[in-house]
Design an enzyme around this catalytic site. Structure first.
Site, mmCIF file in Angstrom:
data_model
loop_
_atom_site.group_PDB
_atom_site.id
_atom_site.type_symbol
_atom_site.label_atom_id
_atom_site.label_comp_id
_atom_site.label_asym_id
_atom_site.label_seq_id
_atom_site.Cartn_x
_atom_site.Cartn_y
_atom_site.Cartn_z
ATOM 1 N N HIS A 105 68.809 54.010 26.713
ATOM 2 C CA HIS A 105 69.733 54.668 27.214
ATOM 3 C C HIS A 105 69.867 55.956 26.407
ATOM 4 O O HIS A 105 70.481 56.110 25.435
ATOM 5 C CB HIS A 105 70.839 54.035 27.225
ATOM 6 N N LEU A 120 68.159 63.217 27.860
ATOM 7 C CA LEU A 120 67.238 64.332 27.201
ATOM 8 C C LEU A 120 67.453 65.634 27.778
ATOM 9 O O LEU A 120 66.937 66.596 27.338
ATOM 10 C CB LEU A 120 65.893 63.906 27.078
ATOM 11 N N ARG A 121 68.220 65.719 28.947
ATOM 12 C CA ARG A 121 68.672 66.709 29.652
ATOM 13 C C ARG A 121 67.488 67.803 30.143
ATOM 14 O O ARG A 121 68.023 69.006 30.589
ATOM 15 C CB ARG A 121 69.724 67.645 28.638
ATOM 16 N N ASN A 166 70.460 61.617 34.917
ATOM 17 C CA ASN A 166 71.673 62.640 35.086
ATOM 18 C C ASN A 166 71.384 64.075 34.620
ATOM 19 O O ASN A 166 72.107 64.685 34.002
ATOM 20 C CB ASN A 166 72.999 62.181 34.961
ATOM 21 N N ASP A 218 73.856 56.163 35.701
ATOM 22 C CA ASP A 218 74.692 56.480 34.549
ATOM 23 C C ASP A 218 75.095 57.950 34.357
ATOM 24 O O ASP A 218 74.645 58.740 34.790
ATOM 25 C CB ASP A 218 73.811 56.326 33.006
ATOM 26 N N HIS A 260 76.730 51.693 34.819
ATOM 27 C CA HIS A 260 77.623 52.404 34.079
ATOM 28 C C HIS A 260 79.055 51.945 34.605
ATOM 29 O O HIS A 260 79.355 52.339 35.988
ATOM 30 C CB HIS A 260 77.805 53.845 34.191
ATOM 31 N N ASP A 279 72.860 55.756 23.883
ATOM 32 C CA ASP A 279 73.553 56.739 24.884
ATOM 33 C C ASP A 279 73.701 58.192 24.360
ATOM 34 O O ASP A 279 74.546 58.701 24.268
ATOM 35 C CB ASP A 279 74.980 56.172 25.174
ATOM 36 N N HIS A 291 75.547 67.579 23.660
ATOM 37 C CA HIS A 291 76.130 68.691 24.500
ATOM 38 C C HIS A 291 76.337 69.923 23.841
ATOM 39 O O HIS A 291 76.098 69.925 22.520
ATOM 40 C CB HIS A 291 77.640 68.214 24.657
ATOM 41 N N PRO A 332 82.141 64.522 27.732
ATOM 42 C CA PRO A 332 81.858 63.243 26.749
ATOM 43 C C PRO A 332 80.660 62.877 26.502
ATOM 44 O O PRO A 332 79.449 63.179 27.234
ATOM 45 C CB PRO A 332 82.425 62.232 27.894
HETATM 46 O O1 DOR Z 1 79.575 59.807 27.178
HETATM 47 C C1 DOR Z 1 78.497 59.785 28.278
HETATM 48 N N1 DOR Z 1 77.994 60.895 28.128
HETATM 49 N N2 DOR Z 1 78.815 58.876 28.894
HETATM 50 C C2 DOR Z 1 78.117 58.627 30.137
HETATM 51 O O2 DOR Z 1 78.094 58.044 30.712
HETATM 52 C C3 DOR Z 1 77.483 60.021 30.377
HETATM 53 C C4 DOR Z 1 76.965 60.723 28.991
HETATM 54 C C5 DOR Z 1 76.234 62.197 29.290
HETATM 55 O O3 DOR Z 1 75.464 62.272 30.277
HETATM 56 O O4 DOR Z 1 76.748 62.955 28.711
HETATM 57 ZN ZN ZN Z 2 77.243 55.725 30.936
#
Ligand code: DOR
Ligand code: ZN
Length: 437
Positions: free
Chosen positions: A57, A60-61, A91, A151, A178, A304, A308, A322
């Site tokens: 999990h 890598l954006r 995502n 997710d 998720h 995870d 950001h 988050p």
């Molecule tokens: O904290 C999180 N960040 N939970 C997630 O389910 C997605 C992730 C994100 O993509 O930043």
């Molecule tokens: Zn998640």
């Protein structure tokens, strides 16, 4: 390559390990004799050899948010953290709901060459939860997608989840959920409990996770399929996992390093570096997650890793995104929470960070035993080292680590992918064709 004086799984007497052509070719006290001139020597005195870590999990954006992480920078963070394979969540922007995107992620990871970047495909088109994505096409692409997840979002419609599970079992792939019932978390930014009430933060109740875990266990049972629970965060989820396993249901679960260490008392400062989804829970949940990981109820650790941008974190709590960085600190957090506490030995660390994740997703070249003939996907750990976390020093483009200025035990010294060093003493080593050594 000859690794000298290393403790396999941290057990027994130090020994030597000889690697050639990407595999372990010999293990024993004098296996290096006769190879002296052309062999790269690693003096691993005081260090522990484990199979390379596998992260089910990670975010890598790329494509879409290369200002926060790229496959290049995320691969470096992974190699420095001891990982030899990571699963990059879907995502992104565009979403990895087509073979064009999933194949790109795989190819780019191989080009960078620091870690195997396995693409995760979306379960539904655009992560919107309405229409199944073309899972079979993604599975048969070059990226060979073997895990699907929305997710960031829950596949909340039970009929869509049921179809996804039925489809996944015929394709032989894994659905990772998720678990968050969205009707129960509208506007939620923190764990629902006394701390959030006092701070005036909207609460995310445990039941939002647990109700989906229970539901999906039943759906997996009826579909004869496997389901994997992402980032388990509550004591109740641990209990539900025990119940489901007792029923013979094929369910697995991961826990993140941050849910093993941190609780919602961190929110007192309103610093959004502590905002994550699912949220940091209470000390009793942390204790239950540690116990569940130790006894195998929770299968494995997954980071995870969620980079950001500064502007998305350094803002009011409700508006912040988050997520937390995790790849470079995971081993040290597991050492703090599980090894130093006596809950796991180093063989147990190999199980939860390498062997179980590889098994769950069916990777047969990762998470193997330290034996002659096995692929040389390995990590060397100095259990006695200590280091201080400093966000800007991490390889990630983003700096949102919740462990800033913390002094942590244990350090990855060397990561080896198919017999080649990818990271050593805090530096990555690119493949020769990219100008590396
Ligand atoms: O904290 C999180 N960040 N939970 C997630 O389910 C997605 C992730 C994100 O993509 O930043
Ligand atoms: Zn998640």
């Amino acid at each position: 390559m000859l690794i000298k004086n290393v403790l396999l799984y941290g057990e027994g007497e130090p020994t030597d390990v000889l690697l050639a052509d990407g595999v372990i070719v010999a293990i024993g006290a004098d296996v290096g004799t006769g190879h002296d001139s052309d062999v790269e020597l690693i003096d691993a005195t005081g260090q522990i050899l484990l199979p390379g870590f596998v992260d089910l999990h990670t975010h890598l954006r790329e494509p879409g948010r290369e200002d926060t992480e790229t496959i290049d920078s995320g691969s470096a963070a992974a190699a420095l953290g001891g990982y030899t394979a990571v699963f990059a969540m879907a995502n992104t922007s565009p979403v990895a709901d087509s073979v064009v995107v999933t194949d790109h992620v795989w190819r780019r990871g191989q080009e960078v060459g620091l870690v195997d970047v396995h693409p995760v495909g979306a379960v539904t088109v655009g992560l919107e939860g309405r229409q199944l994505a073309e899972m079979a096409t993604m599975a048969s692409g070059i990226g060979g997608v073997r895990m699907f997840s929305d997710d960031g979002h829950c596949v909340d419609d039970p009929l869509i989840m049921r179809r996804a599970l039925e489809y996944s079992s015929s394709l032989g792939v894994l659905i990772a959920q998720h678990a968050e019932e969205p009707r129960l978390t509208v506007g939620a930014v923190a764990h629902e409990g006394p701390t959030a009430s006092r701070l005036g933060l909207a609460g995310w109740p445990r039941a939002a996770e647990e109700s989906i875990v229970a539901r999906d266990a039943l759906l997996a049972r009826d579909a004869g399929a496997r389901v994997h629970i992402c980032h388990a965060s509550t004591a109740g989820t641990v209990e539900l996992m025990k119940w489901a396993r007792g029923q013979g249901i094929a369910i697995t679960a991961e826990v993140t390093p941050h849910h093993l260490l941190l609780d919602d008392s961190r929110l007192e400062t309103y610093d959004a570096v502590n905002k994550v989804n699912p949220p940091l829970r209470e000390a009793s949940d942390v204790a239950a997650l540690r116990a569940g990981l130790a006894d195998g109820t929770i299968d494995c650790v997954a980071t995870d890793h969620a980079p950001h941008a500064e502007q998305d974190k350094c803002c009011e709590f409700a508006a912040a995104r988050p997520g937390m960085l995790g790849l470079e600190t995971a081993l040290s957090i597991v050492a703090t929470t599980m090894v130093r506490t006596g809950l796991l030995d180093w063989r147990g660390v190999a199980r939860v960070m390498s062997e179980r994740p590889a098994e769950i997703v069916g990777l047969d070249d990762q998470g193997r035993s330290l034996e002659v003939g096995e692929p040389a996907n390995l990590v060397l750990v100095d259990p006695d080292a200590e280091w201080t976390v400093h966000g800007p020093d991490l390889a990630s483009v983003s700096h949102n680590t919740p462990y800033e200025a913390m002094r942590l035990p244990a350090r990855v010294t060397t990561t080896i992918l198919r017999g080649r060093i990818t990271a050593r003493d805090g530096e990555t080593r690119l493949p020769a064709r990219l100008g590396g050594r």
